[in-house]
Design a protein around this motif. Structure first.
Motif, PDB file in Angstrom:
ATOM      1  N   VAL A 247     -21.495 -36.759  31.340  1.00 50.48           N
ATOM      2  CA  VAL A 247     -20.093 -36.426  31.012  1.00 50.48           C
ATOM      3  C   VAL A 247     -19.176 -37.570  31.374  1.00 50.48           C
ATOM      4  O   VAL A 247     -18.263 -37.903  30.628  1.00 50.48           O
ATOM      5  N   GLY A 248     -19.435 -38.155  32.542  1.00 47.00           N
ATOM      6  CA  GLY A 248     -18.606 -39.273  33.012  1.00 47.00           C
ATOM      7  C   GLY A 248     -18.557 -40.358  31.961  1.00 47.00           C
ATOM      8  O   GLY A 248     -17.479 -40.878  31.642  1.00 47.00           O
ATOM      9  N   MET A 249     -19.729 -40.669  31.413  1.00 46.53           N
ATOM     10  CA  MET A 249     -19.826 -41.713  30.401  1.00 46.53           C
ATOM     11  C   MET A 249     -19.034 -41.324  29.151  1.00 46.53           C
ATOM     12  O   MET A 249     -18.265 -42.139  28.618  1.00 46.53           O
ATOM     13  N   ILE A 250     -19.214 -40.075  28.691  1.00 44.86           N
ATOM     14  CA  ILE A 250     -18.512 -39.655  27.468  1.00 44.86           C
ATOM     15  C   ILE A 250     -16.995 -39.720  27.683  1.00 44.86           C
ATOM     16  O   ILE A 250     -16.240 -40.184  26.825  1.00 44.86           O
ATOM     17  N   LYS A 251     -16.558 -39.268  28.864  1.00 49.39           N
ATOM     18  CA  LYS A 251     -15.124 -39.296  29.162  1.00 49.39           C
ATOM     19  C   LYS A 251     -14.602 -40.729  29.113  1.00 49.39           C
ATOM     20  O   LYS A 251     -13.553 -41.012  28.521  1.00 49.39           O
ATOM     21  N   ARG A 252     -15.342 -41.649  29.757  1.00 51.33           N
ATOM     22  CA  ARG A 252     -14.934 -43.062  29.799  1.00 51.33           C
ATOM     23  C   ARG A 252     -14.885 -43.661  28.398  1.00 51.33           C
ATOM     24  O   ARG A 252     -13.917 -44.287  28.000  1.00 51.33           O
ATOM     25  N   GLU A 253     -15.975 -43.425  27.645  1.00 53.87           N
ATOM     26  CA  GLU A 253     -16.113 -44.104  26.355  1.00 53.87           C
ATOM     27  C   GLU A 253     -15.162 -43.575  25.286  1.00 53.87           C
ATOM     28  O   GLU A 253     -14.713 -44.309  24.417  1.00 53.87           O
ATOM     29  N   THR A 254     -14.879 -42.276  25.329  1.00 54.48           N
ATOM     30  CA  THR A 254     -14.049 -41.699  24.265  1.00 54.48           C
ATOM     31  C   THR A 254     -12.623 -41.441  24.726  1.00 54.48           C
ATOM     32  O   THR A 254     -11.747 -41.192  23.901  1.00 54.48           O
ATOM     33  N   GLY A 255     -12.389 -41.455  26.027  1.00 56.27           N
ATOM     34  CA  GLY A 255     -11.060 -41.160  26.540  1.00 56.27           C
ATOM     35  C   GLY A 255     -10.681 -39.692  26.403  1.00 56.27           C
ATOM     36  O   GLY A 255      -9.505 -39.335  26.472  1.00 56.27           O
ATOM     37  N   CYS A 256     -11.686 -38.829  26.186  1.00 48.11           N
ATOM     38  CA  CYS A 256     -11.407 -37.395  26.044  1.00 48.11           C
ATOM     39  C   CYS A 256     -11.582 -36.687  27.385  1.00 48.11           C
ATOM     40  O   CYS A 256     -12.331 -37.137  28.247  1.00 48.11           O
TER      41      CYS A 256
ATOM     42  N   SER B 248     -10.659 -32.260  24.758  1.00 50.09           N
ATOM     43  CA  SER B 248      -9.308 -32.563  24.296  1.00 50.09           C
ATOM     44  C   SER B 248      -9.037 -34.044  24.510  1.00 50.09           C
ATOM     45  O   SER B 248      -9.156 -34.564  25.621  1.00 50.09           O
ATOM     46  N   GLY B 249      -8.721 -34.700  23.415  1.00 54.33           N
ATOM     47  CA  GLY B 249      -8.489 -36.134  23.470  1.00 54.33           C
ATOM     48  C   GLY B 249      -7.106 -36.471  22.973  1.00 54.33           C
ATOM     49  O   GLY B 249      -6.331 -35.583  22.609  1.00 54.33           O
ATOM     50  N   ARG B 250      -6.799 -37.777  22.962  1.00 52.36           N
ATOM     51  CA  ARG B 250      -5.472 -38.193  22.518  1.00 52.36           C
ATOM     52  C   ARG B 250      -5.361 -38.112  20.997  1.00 52.36           C
ATOM     53  O   ARG B 250      -4.312 -37.881  20.452  1.00 52.36           O
ATOM     54  N   SER B 251      -6.514 -38.285  20.312  1.00 52.36           N
ATOM     55  CA  SER B 251      -6.466 -38.196  18.848  1.00 52.36           C
ATOM     56  C   SER B 251      -7.670 -37.415  18.338  1.00 52.36           C
ATOM     57  O   SER B 251      -8.649 -37.233  19.054  1.00 52.36           O
ATOM     58  N   ALA B 252      -7.556 -36.979  17.102  1.00 48.33           N
ATOM     59  CA  ALA B 252      -8.650 -36.231  16.497  1.00 48.33           C
ATOM     60  C   ALA B 252      -9.893 -37.108  16.402  1.00 48.33           C
ATOM     61  O   ALA B 252     -11.018 -36.615  16.510  1.00 48.33           O
ATOM     62  N   GLU B 253      -9.673 -38.406  16.233  1.00 48.66           N
ATOM     63  CA  GLU B 253     -10.792 -39.344  16.122  1.00 48.66           C
ATOM     64  C   GLU B 253     -11.605 -39.387  17.428  1.00 48.66           C
ATOM     65  O   GLU B 253     -12.828 -39.320  17.409  1.00 48.66           O
ATOM     66  N   ASP B 254     -10.897 -39.455  18.560  1.00 54.06           N
ATOM     67  CA  ASP B 254     -11.573 -39.449  19.861  1.00 54.06           C
ATOM     68  C   ASP B 254     -12.431 -38.197  20.003  1.00 54.06           C
ATOM     69  O   ASP B 254     -13.565 -38.251  20.455  1.00 54.06           O
ATOM     70  N   GLU B 255     -11.842 -37.072  19.607  1.00 51.70           N
ATOM     71  CA  GLU B 255     -12.548 -35.799  19.745  1.00 51.70           C
ATOM     72  C   GLU B 255     -13.776 -35.773  18.846  1.00 51.70           C
ATOM     73  O   GLU B 255     -14.829 -35.270  19.229  1.00 51.70           O
ATOM     74  N   ARG B 256     -13.625 -36.345  17.648  1.00 49.98           N
ATOM     75  CA  ARG B 256     -14.746 -36.339  16.696  1.00 49.98           C
ATOM     76  C   ARG B 256     -15.948 -37.086  17.280  1.00 49.98           C
ATOM     77  O   ARG B 256     -17.083 -36.611  17.213  1.00 49.98           O
TER      78      ARG B 256
END
Lengths: 233, 259
Positions: A167-176, A189-197
């Motif tokens: 999870v730590g990695m996913i959070k870091r890499e996507t900013g979600c 929940s991310g800053r953009s729909a793209e991050d979430e995708r």
């Protein structure tokens, strides 16, 4: 004391896994000193403990688990919440409402209404009574935004990874922001729909390939590739 | 069909001797070209219904059966819930188009009885005591029937339960043997069942070596009965191998490889 299967071999209910001085773990059962699988899944040995990582299972609440649930009913004393377990969970209004709670004056639907999604913690469950939830902790309560992804509850440990490495990695890499419910629901929940995708893609990949090793690196690579592809467009 | 069985049997009492000869020819070949100890061609598939928690589809000769499983979840209506274990709600249902003459879709006496015997054949395999006050729903739809549907229904239902991730002691597999044309034969089809002398459906848990259903319809001597049961269990073991493959292949195709 023989073992009958290799690690990570696929077994079906009824397969004899081990005989003798072993301890029966998840998705297995023991009779007459013999351990059998009781679900379809991959065998794993952990010292003396034999267990099966089920490919599909349902969620069994454990006190202390963080879960994501759907409000299905409001009652005079609280709410009924579907946490995808065999039993519906209860959330008592007196645990939610500050100070004195009076069923006749407090407007419960204004706090949580049918259809709302909430993050909660399991406080009690013993199969003889419905699971009890609580939202009295920071970070719990109604979900206001984000996307929900459903995975099989047995794959949750893999999504979290060793000491939260995945999870730590996913959070870091996507900013979600990721909130993982032990019942198999993950809020992204991310800053953009793209991050979430991209985060959702990563989760799906983990679910599909949860049995392979070196998965964290593979997922990191996939996320970076995906990001680059989007940037170059 | 078992439902129509009583009548044709009485009417056909005289015909039996004539037709019996036809059921199995001199070389021991049956109406559909099988030998006496041969199963019909079987095909099984797991996880065919995305909306159900678990599902399976089976074709055995001309039988076509679809099973969907839900649960365990809160039992409805509430009063059917048991305080010490889960209940299995099983519905065996024949589609109106499953037989030559349209069958009324309403549950018949036979449907209700079969729902009960199938439920009782599945119960010993499932860890019901782990999930008190809940219900597990098993819906067995017979899309096309050609004899031996209760057995085929049990085999399919066991696959669907395993697919739903419901903990089981063992899979259940069922197969019938019977007497047709004066000989003990495996896996009777519709005509053999109706015209023949007897039918013995057996449900079996292969790893635990336990029988969960044993019925007999018709007349057999003790020796014939023993032969029929042994033959049926032999058939179960063959079907079990196919069941195993079906269950594993769904996940192998999804990317889980056996290493």
């Amino acid at each position: 004391m023989p073992l009958f299967y290799e690690k990570k071999q696929l077994v079906i209910p009824g397969d004899l896994l081990a005989e003798g001085d072993y301890v029966s773990g998840d998705s297995t059962y023991k009779t007459d000193g013999k351990i059998y699988a009781c679900r379809l899944g991959l065998v794993d040995y952990d010292g003396k403990r034999v267990h099966v990582v089920a490919l599909k299972a349902f969620y069994i609440p454990v006190p202390g688990d963080l879960v994501i649930g759907n409000v299905v009913e409001t009652t005079p004393g609280g709410w009924v919440i579907d946490i995808k377990a065999p039993h519906l969970a209860r959330l008592r209004a007196s645990d939610v409402v500050e100070r004195s709670f009076k069923p006749e004056t407090t407007d419960l639907p204004s706090i949580f209404d049918v259809g709302d999604l909430i993050i909660a913690k399991v406080v009690a469950y013993d199969r003889t009574r419905d699971p009890q939830l609580s939202v009295r902790e920071p970070g719990l309560g109604k979900i206001m935004r984000g996307q929900l992804v459903e995975v099989t509850p047995t794959k949750i440990p893999r999504i979290i990874g060793r000491q939260g490495s995945m999870v730590g990695m996913i959070k870091r890499e996507t900013g979600c922001q990721l909130t993982i419910g032990q019942n198999g629901l993950v809020l992204i929940s991310g800053r953009s729909a793209e991050d979430e995708r991209v985060a959702i893609m990563a989760l799906r990949k983990i679910e599909r390939e949860s049995h392979t090793s070196g998965l964290t690196d593979k997922v990191t690579e996939m996320i970076r590739k995906e990001r680059k592809a989007v940037e170059s467009k | 069909m078992k439902a129509n069985k009583k009548k044709p049997k009485k009417e056909g009492e005289k015909m039996t001797s004539k037709k019996s000869e036809k059921l199995i020819d001199k070389k021991g070949i049956r109406l559909d070209g099988r030998k006496v100890d041969e199963l019909r061609p079987v095909k099984m598939e797991v996880g065919v219904l995305p909306n159900a928690d678990g599902s399976a589809y089976l074709e055995q000769g001309r039988n076509k059966i679809l099973v969907g499983v839900y649960g365990p979840k809160e039992a409805h209506p509430r009063h059917i819930a048991q305080q010490d274990r889960a209940v299995i709600q099983c519905r065996y249902h024949m589609a109106p188009f499953s037989v030559d003459e349209r069958k009324s879709p309403a549950p018949s006496r036979r449907d209700i009885e079969l729902s009960k015997v199938i439920r009782e054949a599945l119960e010993p395999a499932v860890f019901l005591e782990y999930y008190p006050r809940t219900s597990i729903q098993v819906y067995i739809e017979i899309l096309q029937a050609d004899g031996g549907t209760r057995c085929a229904g049990i085999t399919t239902a066991a696959l669907a339960l395993a697919d739903a991730g419901i903990p089981m002691r063992d899979l259940v597999v069922a197969c019938a043997a019977g007497k047709a044309g004066g000989k003990i034969a495996l896996d009777l089809m519709d005509t053999e069942d109706k015209v023949g002398e007897a039918d013995v459906p057996v449900a079996f848990m292969p790893n635990l070596n336990a029988v969960t259903l044993l019925q007999m319809d018709g007349n057999l001597s003790v020796d014939e009965f023993n032969t029929a049961v042994d033959m049926a269990i032999g058939g179960c073991k063959k079907l079990y191998e196919i069941q195993k493959e079906a269950l594993k292949s769904k996940y192998v195709s999804e990317g889980v490889k056996e290493e």
